[in-house]
Enzyme design. Structure first.
Site, PDB file in Angstrom:
ATOM      1  N   CYS A 118      35.749  25.721  40.543  1.00 20.64           N
ATOM      2  CA  CYS A 118      36.755  25.162  39.827  1.00 20.64           C
ATOM      3  C   CYS A 118      37.306  23.838  40.222  1.00 20.64           C
ATOM      4  CB  CYS A 118      38.328  25.898  40.354  1.00 20.64           C
ATOM      5  SG  CYS A 118      38.326  26.922  40.422  1.00 20.64           S
ATOM      6  N   HIS A 258      43.810  20.951  37.211  1.00 22.44           N
ATOM      7  CA  HIS A 258      42.983  22.185  36.948  1.00 22.44           C
ATOM      8  C   HIS A 258      43.963  23.484  37.187  1.00 22.44           C
ATOM      9  CE1 HIS A 258      40.224  25.819  38.126  1.00 22.44           C
ATOM     10  NE2 HIS A 258      41.431  25.991  39.209  1.00 22.44           N
ATOM     11  N   ASN A 288      43.103  31.405  34.944  1.00 21.46           N
ATOM     12  CA  ASN A 288      41.949  30.484  35.643  1.00 21.46           C
ATOM     13  C   ASN A 288      40.425  30.689  34.909  1.00 21.46           C
ATOM     14  OD1 ASN A 288      40.848  28.776  36.823  1.00 21.46           O
ATOM     15  ND2 ASN A 288      41.230  30.005  39.676  1.00 21.46           N
TER      16      ASN A 288
HETATM   17  N1  COA Z   1      50.713  41.784  42.172  1.00 19.87           N
HETATM   18  C1  COA Z   1      51.647  42.199  42.651  1.00 19.87           C
HETATM   19  N2  COA Z   1      51.505  41.959  44.323  1.00 19.87           N
HETATM   20  C2  COA Z   1      51.075  41.514  44.484  1.00 19.87           C
HETATM   21  C3  COA Z   1      49.965  40.824  43.761  1.00 19.87           C
HETATM   22  C4  COA Z   1      49.382  41.565  42.238  1.00 19.87           C
HETATM   23  N3  COA Z   1      48.190  40.849  41.733  1.00 19.87           N
HETATM   24  N4  COA Z   1      48.152  40.293  44.634  1.00 19.87           N
HETATM   25  C5  COA Z   1      49.278  40.663  46.228  1.00 19.87           C
HETATM   26  N5  COA Z   1      50.331  40.866  46.281  1.00 19.87           N
HETATM   27  C6  COA Z   1      50.873  40.867  46.871  1.00 19.87           C
HETATM   28  C7  COA Z   1      50.266  41.287  48.555  1.00 19.87           C
HETATM   29  O1  COA Z   1      49.682  42.331  48.293  1.00 19.87           O
HETATM   30  C8  COA Z   1      51.400  40.859  49.856  1.00 19.87           C
HETATM   31  O2  COA Z   1      52.314  41.895  50.060  1.00 19.87           O
HETATM   32  P1  COA Z   1      51.981  42.262  51.140  1.00 19.87           P
HETATM   33  O3  COA Z   1      52.988  40.875  51.290  1.00 19.87           O
HETATM   34  O4  COA Z   1      52.861  43.648  51.099  1.00 19.87           O
HETATM   35  O5  COA Z   1      51.178  42.491  51.768  1.00 19.87           O
HETATM   36  C9  COA Z   1      52.516  39.903  48.631  1.00 19.87           C
HETATM   37  O6  COA Z   1      52.163  40.018  47.103  1.00 19.87           O
HETATM   38  C10 COA Z   1      52.085  38.439  48.924  1.00 19.87           C
HETATM   39  O7  COA Z   1      50.325  38.019  48.787  1.00 19.87           O
HETATM   40  P2  COA Z   1      50.469  36.483  48.931  1.00 19.87           P
HETATM   41  O8  COA Z   1      48.896  35.936  48.736  1.00 19.87           O
HETATM   42  O9  COA Z   1      50.947  35.732  50.126  1.00 19.87           O
HETATM   43  O10 COA Z   1      50.602  35.920  47.784  1.00 19.87           O
HETATM   44  P3  COA Z   1      51.210  34.835  47.146  1.00 19.87           P
HETATM   45  O11 COA Z   1      52.374  33.810  46.971  1.00 19.87           O
HETATM   46  O12 COA Z   1      50.023  33.278  47.966  1.00 19.87           O
HETATM   47  O13 COA Z   1      50.473  34.273  45.269  1.00 19.87           O
HETATM   48  C11 COA Z   1      48.047  34.059  44.977  1.00 19.87           C
HETATM   49  C12 COA Z   1      49.618  35.479  45.990  1.00 19.87           C
HETATM   50  C13 COA Z   1      46.679  34.566  44.806  1.00 19.87           C
HETATM   51  C14 COA Z   1      48.753  33.792  44.054  1.00 19.87           C
HETATM   52  C15 COA Z   1      48.221  32.518  45.681  1.00 19.87           C
HETATM   53  O14 COA Z   1      48.023  32.977  46.965  1.00 19.87           O
HETATM   54  C16 COA Z   1      47.383  32.108  45.054  1.00 19.87           C
HETATM   55  O15 COA Z   1      47.773  31.060  43.442  1.00 19.87           O
HETATM   56  N6  COA Z   1      46.884  31.166  45.643  1.00 19.87           N
HETATM   57  C17 COA Z   1      45.059  30.762  45.379  1.00 19.87           C
HETATM   58  C18 COA Z   1      44.197  30.875  44.424  1.00 19.87           C
HETATM   59  C19 COA Z   1      43.895  29.553  43.214  1.00 19.87           C
HETATM   60  O16 COA Z   1      44.515  28.711  42.802  1.00 19.87           O
HETATM   61  N7  COA Z   1      42.344  29.959  43.641  1.00 19.87           N
HETATM   62  C20 COA Z   1      41.684  29.410  43.189  1.00 19.87           C
HETATM   63  C21 COA Z   1      40.677  28.200  43.518  1.00 19.87           C
HETATM   64  S1  COA Z   1      41.828  26.734  43.214  1.00 19.87           S
END
Ligand code: COA
Length: 333
Positions: A118, A258, A288
């Site tokens: 990214c 980003h 993204n």
């Molecule tokens: N729809 C519904 N629920 C979802 C889901 C989806 N698409 N994806 C994950 N969940 C659930 C998980 O299973 C988890 O459930 P649980 O609590 O029963 O285990 C819950 O939502 C929370 O998951 P978590 O991963 O802790 O959520 P989060 O608040 O961290 O958000 C992301 C998840 C991926 C959006 C976030 O972590 C993120 O943006 N990470 C950085 C990603 C990124 O930017 N990557 C690229 C490089 S910068």
């Protein structure tokens, strides 16, 4: 002979996204997710997908560059160098930049790819600017493009909601004044490499029936850990480049972040002390697109920019890699 030093200016930008729109609603039919969850957690409403066989990232790059050449009235034969930032190259080799050069008729150009996930576009922009500043190159094209749908498992909800396909390209030329790329900071930390990666398909784990069975050719991400690193590092590096260049919040015209997650962007803007009116956002339309997000953002908001505007570009991504770049916009529309 002492060469007169020029800064590198962006003299044009063009973006491209495929026509197919994958909405949150359609994703609800594929995996156990909801529009509400996706919008609240990420800010994404839809993303674009490059459909069809035998279509790789070079297609996205070619469309960006064709538009860029037309817009800037540039003959492809004038291009000296093409740098393409991507983690989804058409093939491991040859480089996607070479394929793009061939398809657009840039017969006097050489090219290479940059792999910094990214942060790829910022890395590539900083790299491209060196060739201009050295006085050895006059026209450098920097592309950021990714076909993320080629490495996404649409049966697994965690990642498929986040990513989309798209890209953008800029033309770099010697600046005629003090506008252009002023400064940049690039960082990486390989100890975070296995938190966000493509496990197989490289020399470590070549493709096998086992890697396919284990779905190792799809993106692997420890979402919440990556989130924590992204929030801290993107905010830190944006603040650092401001301090290094003695920029106050009021001096910043726009933050071009980003587009991975709106919450990461909000935290960065808050640290920089810039209000929402200065934060460029298009995550809701494209998700993204990895190396594509920043040039797509420059393209979407090009009409807002005025010559002399101070822009801060900032990114965090797989590697881990992160960086920020300070530029003064070089033209009025
Ligand atoms: N729809 C519904 N629920 C979802 C889901 C989806 N698409 N994806 C994950 N969940 C659930 C998980 O299973 C988890 O459930 P649980 O609590 O029963 O285990 C819950 O939502 C929370 O998951 P978590 O991963 O802790 O959520 P989060 O608040 O961290 O958000 C992301 C998840 C991926 C959006 C976030 O972590 C993120 O943006 N990470 C950085 C990603 C990124 O930017 N990557 C690229 C490089 S910068």
């Amino acid at each position: 002979m002492i060469l007169k030093k020029h800064k590198a200016s962006i003299t044009g930008v063009h973006g491209y996204v495929p026509d197919y729109i994958l909405t949150n609603k359609e994703l609800e039919t594929l995996v156990d997710t909801s529009d509400e969850w996706i919008v609240t957690r990420t800010g994404i409403k839809e993303r674009r997908i490059l459909k069809g066989d035998m279509k790789g990232t070079s297609i996205l790059g070619v469309e960006c560059v064709k538009g860029l050449l037309e817009k800037t009235n540039t003959d492809p034969k004038e291009i000296d160098l093409i740098i393409c930032a991507t983690v989804t190259p058409d093939m491991l080799f040859p480089s996607t930049s070479n394929l793009i050069a061939d398809k657009i008729g840039a017969t006097n150009s050489y090219g290479f790819d940059i792999s910094a996930a990214c942060s790829g576009f910022i890395y590539a922009l900083a790299t491209g600017s060196q060739f201009i500043e050295a006085g050895t190159h006059n026209k450098v094209i920097v592309i950021g493009a990714d076909k993320m749908s080629s490495i996404i498992d649409y049966e697994e909800r965690k990642n498929c909601v986040l990513f989309g396909d798209g890209g953008g390209a800029v033309l770099l030329e010697p600046s005629e004044d003090e506008t252009g790329i002023q400064d940049y900071l690039l960082k990486s930390d390989g100890s975070g490499g296995d938190m966000l990666c493509l496990k197989a398909g490289g020399s470590l784990r070549p493709a096998s029936t086992e890697t396919i069975k284990n779905k190792e050719h799809y993106i692997y991400q420890e979402g919440s850990s990556v989130f924590k690193f992204a929030v801290t590092n993107m905010a830190d590096i944006s603040e650092e480049i401001m301090n290094k260049n003695k920029l106050k919040s009021d001096d910043i015209s726009y933050l071009v972040p980003h587009q991975a997650n709106k919450r990461i962007i909000d935290a960065t803007a808050k640290r920089m002390g810039v209000g929402p009116e200065k934060v460029l956002l298009n995550i809701e339309k494209y998700g993204n697109t990895t190396a594509g997000t920043i040039p797509l953002c420059l393209w979407d908001f090009e009409n807002k920019f005025k010559k002399g505007d101070n822009l801060i570009l900032a990114a965090f991504g797989g590697g881990f890699t992160w960086g920020s770049l300070y530029l003064k916009w070089s033209y009025n529309n």
